[in-house]
Design a protein around this motif. Structure first.
Motif, PDB file in Angstrom:
ATOM      1  N   VAL A  78       0.830  -0.801  -0.227  1.00 20.41           N
ATOM      2  CA  VAL A  78       0.083  -0.057   0.257  1.00 20.41           C
ATOM      3  C   VAL A  78       1.079   0.983  -0.186  1.00 20.41           C
ATOM      4  CG1 VAL A  78      -1.495   1.292   1.406  1.00 20.41           C
ATOM      5  CG2 VAL A  78      -1.708  -1.236   1.079  1.00 20.41           C
ATOM      6  N   ASP A  79       0.790   2.187  -0.371  1.00 16.55           N
ATOM      7  CA  ASP A  79       1.398   3.382  -0.910  1.00 16.55           C
ATOM      8  C   ASP A  79       0.576   4.722   0.110  1.00 16.55           C
ATOM      9  OD1 ASP A  79       2.657   5.589  -2.117  1.00 16.55           O
ATOM     10  OD2 ASP A  79       2.799   5.470  -4.248  1.00 16.55           O
ATOM     11  N   MET A  80       1.787   4.967   1.004  1.00 17.31           N
ATOM     12  CA  MET A  80       1.255   5.853   2.010  1.00 17.31           C
ATOM     13  C   MET A  80       1.943   7.295   1.668  1.00 17.31           C
ATOM     14  SD  MET A  80      -0.162   3.592   4.122  1.00 17.31           S
ATOM     15  CE  MET A  80       0.313   4.254   5.567  1.00 17.31           C
ATOM     16  N   ARG A  81       2.119   7.720   0.418  1.00 15.94           N
ATOM     17  CA  ARG A  81       2.412   8.956  -0.208  1.00 15.94           C
ATOM     18  C   ARG A  81       1.097   9.541  -0.676  1.00 15.94           C
ATOM     19  NH1 ARG A  81       6.639   7.641  -5.064  1.00 15.94           N
ATOM     20  NH2 ARG A  81       5.589   6.541  -5.166  1.00 15.94           N
ATOM     21  N   THR A  82       1.185  10.791  -0.302  1.00 11.22           N
ATOM     22  CA  THR A  82      -0.190  11.995  -1.015  1.00 11.22           C
ATOM     23  C   THR A  82      -0.397  11.641  -2.297  1.00 11.22           C
ATOM     24  OG1 THR A  82       0.794  13.740   1.279  1.00 11.22           O
ATOM     25  CG2 THR A  82      -1.190  14.095  -0.640  1.00 11.22           C
ATOM     26  N   ILE A  83      -2.273  11.892  -2.996  1.00 13.92           N
ATOM     27  CA  ILE A  83      -2.402  10.884  -4.393  1.00 13.92           C
ATOM     28  C   ILE A  83      -3.064  12.005  -3.815  1.00 13.92           C
ATOM     29  CG2 ILE A  83      -3.356   9.871  -5.157  1.00 13.92           C
ATOM     30  CD1 ILE A  83      -2.727   7.674  -3.828  1.00 13.92           C
ATOM     31  N   THR A  84      -3.033  12.936  -5.877  1.00 14.19           N
ATOM     32  CA  THR A  84      -3.361  14.394  -6.208  1.00 14.19           C
ATOM     33  C   THR A  84      -4.222  13.675  -7.135  1.00 14.19           C
ATOM     34  OG1 THR A  84      -2.430  14.722  -7.710  1.00 14.19           O
ATOM     35  CG2 THR A  84      -1.839  16.170  -5.306  1.00 14.19           C
ATOM     36  N   SER A 101     -20.192  25.110 -14.444  1.00 16.74           N
ATOM     37  CA  SER A 101     -19.135  23.798 -14.007  1.00 16.74           C
ATOM     38  C   SER A 101     -18.416  24.884 -13.607  1.00 16.74           C
ATOM     39  CB  SER A 101     -18.436  23.772 -16.027  1.00 16.74           C
ATOM     40  OG  SER A 101     -18.071  22.915 -15.681  1.00 16.74           O
ATOM     41  N   VAL A 102     -17.584  23.531 -12.650  1.00 18.25           N
ATOM     42  CA  VAL A 102     -16.704  23.300 -11.453  1.00 18.25           C
ATOM     43  C   VAL A 102     -16.366  22.020 -11.698  1.00 18.25           C
ATOM     44  CG1 VAL A 102     -16.399  23.747  -9.289  1.00 18.25           C
ATOM     45  CG2 VAL A 102     -18.913  25.039 -10.547  1.00 18.25           C
ATOM     46  N   ASP A 103     -14.961  22.486 -11.388  1.00 18.60           N
ATOM     47  CA  ASP A 103     -14.075  21.854 -11.484  1.00 18.60           C
ATOM     48  C   ASP A 103     -12.886  21.655 -10.340  1.00 18.60           C
ATOM     49  OD1 ASP A 103     -12.603  23.678 -12.487  1.00 18.60           O
ATOM     50  OD2 ASP A 103     -12.088  22.037 -14.218  1.00 18.60           O
ATOM     51  N   GLY A 104     -11.997  20.611  -9.449  1.00 15.58           N
ATOM     52  CA  GLY A 104     -11.314  21.140  -8.340  1.00 15.58           C
ATOM     53  C   GLY A 104     -10.161  20.142  -8.209  1.00 15.58           C
ATOM     54  N   VAL A 105      -9.504  20.301  -7.007  1.00 15.85           N
ATOM     55  CA  VAL A 105      -8.361  19.057  -7.243  1.00 15.85           C
ATOM     56  C   VAL A 105      -8.652  18.836  -5.820  1.00 15.85           C
ATOM     57  CG1 VAL A 105      -6.592  20.618  -6.871  1.00 15.85           C
ATOM     58  CG2 VAL A 105      -6.791  18.563  -7.360  1.00 15.85           C
ATOM     59  N   VAL A 106      -8.144  17.051  -5.104  1.00 16.89           N
ATOM     60  CA  VAL A 106      -8.176  16.793  -4.419  1.00 16.89           C
ATOM     61  C   VAL A 106      -6.234  16.630  -3.696  1.00 16.89           C
ATOM     62  CG1 VAL A 106      -9.108  15.046  -2.707  1.00 16.89           C
ATOM     63  CG2 VAL A 106     -10.601  16.465  -4.370  1.00 16.89           C
ATOM     64  N   TYR A 107      -6.435  16.245  -2.972  1.00 16.65           N
ATOM     65  CA  TYR A 107      -5.308  16.149  -2.023  1.00 16.65           C
ATOM     66  C   TYR A 107      -5.620  14.729  -0.587  1.00 16.65           C
ATOM     67  CZ  TYR A 107      -2.796  19.553  -4.345  1.00 16.65           C
ATOM     68  OH  TYR A 107      -2.530  21.151  -5.675  1.00 16.65           O
ATOM     69  N   TYR A 108      -5.097  13.474  -1.248  1.00 12.82           N
ATOM     70  CA  TYR A 108      -5.351  12.957  -0.103  1.00 12.82           C
ATOM     71  C   TYR A 108      -4.005  12.091   0.346  1.00 12.82           C
ATOM     72  CZ  TYR A 108      -6.597   8.553  -3.276  1.00 12.82           C
ATOM     73  OH  TYR A 108      -5.966   7.294  -3.704  1.00 12.82           O
ATOM     74  N   ARG A 109      -4.191  10.776   1.806  1.00  8.16           N
ATOM     75  CA  ARG A 109      -3.310   9.497   1.900  1.00  8.16           C
ATOM     76  C   ARG A 109      -4.258   8.401   2.328  1.00  8.16           C
ATOM     77  NH1 ARG A 109      -1.089  10.751   6.713  1.00  8.16           N
ATOM     78  NH2 ARG A 109      -2.022  12.609   7.590  1.00  8.16           N
ATOM     79  N   VAL A 110      -3.161   7.996   2.275  1.00 12.82           N
ATOM     80  CA  VAL A 110      -3.834   6.045   3.406  1.00 12.82           C
ATOM     81  C   VAL A 110      -3.166   6.690   4.150  1.00 12.82           C
ATOM     82  CG1 VAL A 110      -3.668   3.778   3.376  1.00 12.82           C
ATOM     83  CG2 VAL A 110      -4.316   4.759   1.281  1.00 12.82           C
ATOM     84  N   GLN A 111      -4.398   6.676   5.612  1.00 13.05           N
ATOM     85  CA  GLN A 111      -3.652   7.132   6.490  1.00 13.05           C
ATOM     86  C   GLN A 111      -3.855   5.850   7.597  1.00 13.05           C
ATOM     87  OE1 GLN A 111      -6.286   9.765   9.207  1.00 13.05           O
ATOM     88  NE2 GLN A 111      -4.497   9.705  10.259  1.00 13.05           N
ATOM     89  N   ASN A 112      -4.167   4.489   7.609  1.00 13.98           N
ATOM     90  CA  ASN A 112      -4.172   3.249   7.544  1.00 13.98           C
ATOM     91  C   ASN A 112      -4.267   2.009   6.661  1.00 13.98           C
ATOM     92  OD1 ASN A 112      -5.119   1.071   9.002  1.00 13.98           O
ATOM     93  ND2 ASN A 112      -5.572   2.136  11.021  1.00 13.98           N
ATOM     94  N   ALA A 113      -3.711   1.867   6.657  1.00 15.49           N
ATOM     95  CA  ALA A 113      -3.109   0.887   5.665  1.00 15.49           C
ATOM     96  C   ALA A 113      -4.250  -0.492   5.567  1.00 15.49           C
ATOM     97  CB  ALA A 113      -1.424  -0.413   5.550  1.00 15.49           C
ATOM     98  N   THR A 114      -4.003  -0.998   6.778  1.00  7.85           N
ATOM     99  CA  THR A 114      -4.816  -2.438   7.157  1.00  7.85           C
ATOM    100  C   THR A 114      -6.406  -1.701   6.610  1.00  7.85           C
ATOM    101  OG1 THR A 114      -3.350  -3.140   8.903  1.00  7.85           O
ATOM    102  CG2 THR A 114      -6.062  -3.705   8.934  1.00  7.85           C
ATOM    103  N   LEU A 115      -7.052  -0.950   6.697  1.00  8.35           N
ATOM    104  CA  LEU A 115      -8.558  -0.506   6.431  1.00  8.35           C
ATOM    105  C   LEU A 115      -8.626   0.176   5.280  1.00  8.35           C
ATOM    106  CD1 LEU A 115      -9.385   2.367   9.438  1.00  8.35           C
ATOM    107  CD2 LEU A 115     -10.219  -0.441   9.355  1.00  8.35           C
ATOM    108  N   ALA A 116      -7.209   0.707   4.911  1.00  7.59           N
ATOM    109  CA  ALA A 116      -7.513   0.847   3.108  1.00  7.59           C
ATOM    110  C   ALA A 116      -7.490  -0.475   2.592  1.00  7.59           C
ATOM    111  CB  ALA A 116      -6.690   1.519   2.759  1.00  7.59           C
ATOM    112  N   VAL A 117      -7.258  -1.602   2.429  1.00  8.71           N
ATOM    113  CA  VAL A 117      -6.892  -3.129   2.338  1.00  8.71           C
ATOM    114  C   VAL A 117      -8.185  -3.849   2.446  1.00  8.71           C
ATOM    115  CG1 VAL A 117      -5.516  -4.886   2.199  1.00  8.71           C
ATOM    116  CG2 VAL A 117      -5.152  -3.393   2.040  1.00  8.71           C
ATOM    117  N   ALA A 118      -8.694  -4.061   3.577  1.00  9.10           N
ATOM    118  CA  ALA A 118     -10.151  -4.724   4.005  1.00  9.10           C
ATOM    119  C   ALA A 118     -11.178  -4.050   4.510  1.00  9.10           C
ATOM    120  CB  ALA A 118      -9.434  -4.795   5.746  1.00  9.10           C
TER     121      ALA A 118
END
Length: 266
Positions: A78-84, A101-118
């Motif tokens: 699981v990659d823990m780096r910030t993803i945009t 018409s509106v667009d945007g950008v989101v910055y997020y990262r995986v904080q808990n790898a176990t939850l992100a997989v399970a």
């Protein structure tokens, strides 16, 4: 959290027999089997180990070296780096019935790898879809003026909503930004005409105020000249000096009416 509760269950007799058989196989095939047991994850990664389909206790492994048992263990990085990612332009009907018409950008990262997989099949795709829905829902409660002027407040509201919704997925939404708000061409022309009319109205008011101030200054100057006749003669000489400095070929000299009346009487 149901997936994590199942990790505390025992493997059972058959499971332990398979694990012991795998360990025995590793010992028999040493030192060749050691290369199958040692795994490496990078500094920005974490490894979730599954033993007979169950997540091992202790959570994610890494960074660095860790060991697995061949045949019974598998792992997911699981990659823990910030993803945009960019939010595609969304056609939104505002509170005052204007389509933008509106667009945007989101910055997020995986904080808990176990939850992100399970807890979710694809955390990245789910976060992208949720961001699009959240953008439409938030902007639908705002009118056009609020969208154009309160971008920071809208972005903060979206970040809070996304962060709460993705908490069970082990995702941390760090930042949300509104990139562009596109208005219909007809509405742009109407707003430009309104702004131009407002500027012209302000210009007329400023010009009127200037004329009023100038008339007051001329009135005060006339009162001063009326008190001293010589002041009028000095002003006349000053005007002639100004005209001569501009290299004019013709200069008009005004004659007093009293002088003309003297010639008329004769």
């Amino acid at each position: 959290m149901l997936a994590l509760e199942n990790t505390d269950n025992e493997l059972g007799l058959c499971g332990w027999l398979l694990v012991l058989f795998s360990l025995l196989l590793v010992l028999v095939t040493l030192p060749l089997s050691i290369w199958m047991c040692i795994k490496i994850v990078k500094e920005y990664e974490r490894a979730i180990i599954f033993r007979l389909g169950r997540i091992l206790r202790g959570g994610a492994k890494g960074p660095g070296l860790f060991f697995i048992v061949p045949c019974t263990d598998s792992f997911i990085n699981v990659d823990m780096r910030t993803i945009t990612f960019d939010i595609p332009p969304q056609e939104v009907l505002t509170k005052d019935s204007v389509t933008v018409s509106v667009d945007g950008v989101v910055y997020y990262r995986v904080q808990n790898a176990t939850l992100a997989v399970a807890n979710i099949t694809n955390a990245d795709a789910a976060t992208r879809l949720l961001a699009q829905t959240t953008l439409r829902n938030v902007l639908g409660t705002k009118n056009l003026a609020e969208i154009l002027s309160d971008r920071e407040e809208i972005a903060h509201s979206m970040q809070s909503t996304l962060d709460d919704a993705t908490d069970d997925w082990g995702i941390k939404v760090e930042r949300v930004e509104i990139k562009d708000v596109k208005l219909p061409l007809q509405l742009q022309r109407a707003m430009a005409a309104e702004a131009e009319a407002s500027r012209e109205a302000r210009a007329k008011v400023i010009a009127a105020e200037g004329e009023m101030n100038a008339s007051r200054a001329l009135k005060e100057a006339s009162l001063v000249i009326a008190e001293s006749p010589s002041a009028l003669q000095l002003r006349y000489l000053q005007t002639l000096n100004t005209i001569a400095a501009e290299k004019n070929s013709t200069i008009i000299f005004p004659l007093p009416l009293d002088m003309m009346q003297a010639f008329i009487k004769q």
